[in-house]
Design a protein around this motif. Structure first.
Motif, PDB file in Angstrom:
ATOM      1  N   ALA A 143       2.629   1.623  -3.416  1.00 15.20           N
ATOM      2  CA  ALA A 143       1.684   1.984  -4.472  1.00 15.20           C
ATOM      3  C   ALA A 143       1.235   3.437  -4.354  1.00 15.20           C
ATOM      4  O   ALA A 143       1.186   4.172  -5.350  1.00 15.20           O
ATOM      5  CB  ALA A 143       0.480   1.050  -4.425  1.00 15.20           C
ATOM      6  N   CYS A 144       0.896   3.882  -3.141  1.00 14.54           N
ATOM      7  CA  CYS A 144       0.384   5.245  -2.952  1.00 14.54           C
ATOM      8  C   CYS A 144       1.432   6.299  -3.304  1.00 14.54           C
ATOM      9  O   CYS A 144       1.138   7.288  -3.986  1.00 14.54           O
ATOM     10  CB  CYS A 144      -0.103   5.426  -1.521  1.00 14.54           C
ATOM     11  N   PHE A 145       2.664   6.101  -2.841  1.00 14.52           N
ATOM     12  CA  PHE A 145       3.707   7.079  -3.164  1.00 14.52           C
ATOM     13  C   PHE A 145       4.064   7.027  -4.650  1.00 14.52           C
ATOM     14  O   PHE A 145       4.396   8.060  -5.248  1.00 14.52           O
ATOM     15  CB  PHE A 145       4.942   6.835  -2.295  1.00 14.52           C
ATOM     16  N   SER A 146       3.982   5.851  -5.279  1.00 15.63           N
ATOM     17  CA  SER A 146       4.265   5.736  -6.709  1.00 15.63           C
ATOM     18  C   SER A 146       3.193   6.435  -7.543  1.00 15.63           C
ATOM     19  O   SER A 146       3.505   7.117  -8.536  1.00 15.63           O
ATOM     20  CB  SER A 146       4.357   4.261  -7.108  1.00 15.63           C
ATOM     21  N   VAL A 147       1.937   6.281  -7.136  1.00 19.07           N
ATOM     22  CA  VAL A 147       0.843   6.957  -7.843  1.00 19.07           C
ATOM     23  C   VAL A 147       1.012   8.465  -7.754  1.00 19.07           C
ATOM     24  O   VAL A 147       0.810   9.192  -8.741  1.00 19.07           O
ATOM     25  CB  VAL A 147      -0.518   6.524  -7.264  1.00 19.07           C
ATOM     26  N   ARG A 148       1.404   8.956  -6.610  1.00 19.37           N
ATOM     27  CA  ARG A 148       1.629  10.402  -6.447  1.00 19.37           C
ATOM     28  C   ARG A 148       2.744  10.888  -7.377  1.00 19.37           C
ATOM     29  O   ARG A 148       2.648  11.981  -7.952  1.00 19.37           O
ATOM     30  CB  ARG A 148       1.971  10.728  -4.997  1.00 19.37           C
ATOM     31  N   VAL A 157      -6.268  10.073  -1.909  1.00 18.53           N
ATOM     32  CA  VAL A 157      -5.930   8.658  -1.690  1.00 18.53           C
ATOM     33  C   VAL A 157      -4.553   8.474  -1.052  1.00 18.53           C
ATOM     34  O   VAL A 157      -4.428   7.821  -0.015  1.00 18.53           O
ATOM     35  CB  VAL A 157      -6.056   7.855  -3.001  1.00 18.53           C
ATOM     36  N   PRO A 158      -3.475   9.031  -1.630  1.00 22.32           N
ATOM     37  CA  PRO A 158      -2.157   8.810  -1.016  1.00 22.32           C
ATOM     38  C   PRO A 158      -1.965   9.520   0.307  1.00 22.32           C
ATOM     39  O   PRO A 158      -1.042   9.172   1.057  1.00 22.32           O
ATOM     40  CB  PRO A 158      -1.175   9.342  -2.076  1.00 22.32           C
ATOM     41  N   VAL A 194       0.831  -1.209   0.000  1.00 22.20           N
ATOM     42  CA  VAL A 194       0.000   0.000   0.000  1.00 22.20           C
ATOM     43  C   VAL A 194       0.863   1.254   0.000  1.00 22.20           C
ATOM     44  O   VAL A 194       0.619   2.190  -0.782  1.00 22.20           O
ATOM     45  CB  VAL A 194      -0.942  -0.006   1.222  1.00 22.20           C
ATOM     46  N   PHE A 195       1.874   1.300   0.856  1.00 23.89           N
ATOM     47  CA  PHE A 195       2.742   2.481   0.907  1.00 23.89           C
ATOM     48  C   PHE A 195       3.465   2.695  -0.420  1.00 23.89           C
ATOM     49  O   PHE A 195       3.521   3.816  -0.932  1.00 23.89           O
ATOM     50  CB  PHE A 195       3.763   2.343   2.039  1.00 23.89           C
TER      51      PHE A 195
END
Length: 300
Positions: free
Chosen positions: A212-217, A243-244, A209-210
């Motif tokens: 993925a969220c930072f990568s999406v940002r 979300v992130p 989760v961490f």
């Protein structure tokens, strides 16, 4: 909608997301205060990290809600830009604290590198001091000047590039240390580990989760400087902010709280085993105790 402001739908959604984060942070703090058990007080590094993280996330949620409210009613100006930057560095401080704590735990528990740990603490302090100085200088300059911050100018782009680089580093850091902790925990032959499968599941989920969220940002924030085009507002704010910002924060609070509760249960279980052993060694067979004595056991 005022010039440069958020649409009401996006604004209300953001307020709901950060409001939920605020409620979770406050509830966690109140829960920890109310349920204090003098027999299981946590005063070490882990307890301090939990308290500091909750404090930063609580501040972050308040700042973000204030920022969204101002964006809805007053639009975009240097003051809302300053609030946005303050919220961003507060969030980054909270999660750099977590990633440095992961690294500290990994090197301490598995490599016993005593000389590495003080340097890690110094690196954490230096990193955050430089981050606050850089962002603070930009905020002060913009508030003192009459130049307006807009997407595409050098001040805005400098903060975007900073966010992209830091988010990429955070994603890489969580990915590396998360998988290192996962595989070392999985391959550990220490029979004293309680609930290894539960711990492996937690490490796996929080790492994925961490990361993925930072990568999406990173993708969302880098899209406009690289492509020269703008994402739809709803996609930009959902994938770049809501979300992130909220999911990793809520997940981290949940994981730390449930881990703390489980640690206390494991400690009570071990204490009960020692208590049973003491009874047996003193000639008092616990099987001959009265029902009331058994009901008062710490295991219940």
């Amino acid at each position: 909608m005022v010039d440069g402001g958020l649409s009401l739908e996006i604004g209300i959604t953001g307020l709901c997301c950060y409001g939920l984060l605020l409620i979770v942070s406050i509830s966690s703090s109140i829960y920890n205060f109310v349920r204090k058990n003098p027999n299981y007080q946590r005063t070490g590094l882990a307890a301090n990290v939990r308290r500091v993280f909750r404090g930063y996330i609580l501040t972050f949620a308040i700042v973000r809600m204030t920022w969204i409210g101002m964006r809805i009613w007053y639009g975009s100006d240097n003051y809302t830009f300053g609030l946005n930057r303050f919220g961003a560095i507060t969030y980054l401080t909270a999660f750099t604290l977590i990633i440095f704590y992961w690294a500290e735990g990994f090197h301490k528990n598995y490599y016993e590198t005593r000389s590495f740990l003080p340097r890690l603490g110094i690196a954490f302090v230096i990193f955050n001091v430089l981050l606050y100085l850089f962002q603070g200088a930009i905020i002060v300059y913009l508030l003192a000047s009459k130049s307006q911050v807009k997407e595409g100018n050098r001040w805005y782009d400098s903060t975007i590039i900073t966010d992209v680089v830091l988010s990429a580093l955070m994603s890489i850091g969580f990915f590396i240390y998360g998988w290192l902790l996962f595989f070392i925990t999985k391959n550990s032959e220490d029979g004293a580990i309680v609930g290894r499968d539960r711990e492996l599941f937690r490490i796996l989920i929080i790492t994925l989760v961490f990361t993925a969220c930072f990568s999406v940002r990173v993708v969302v924030f880098a899209y406009r400087p690289i492509s020269g085009h703008f994402l739809p507002d709803i996609l930009f704010y959902f994938a770049g902010y809501f979300v992130p910002d909220t999911i990793p924060s809520i997940l981290q609070i949940y994981i730390t709280e449930t881990s703390q509760v489980q640690e206390e249960r494991d400690t009570r279980y071990i204490d009960s085993l020692y208590a049973t052993s003491d009874h047996s060694s003193s000639g008092d067979d616990p099987l001959l105790q009265s029902t009331s004595e058994i009901d008062d056991s710490p295991m219940t």
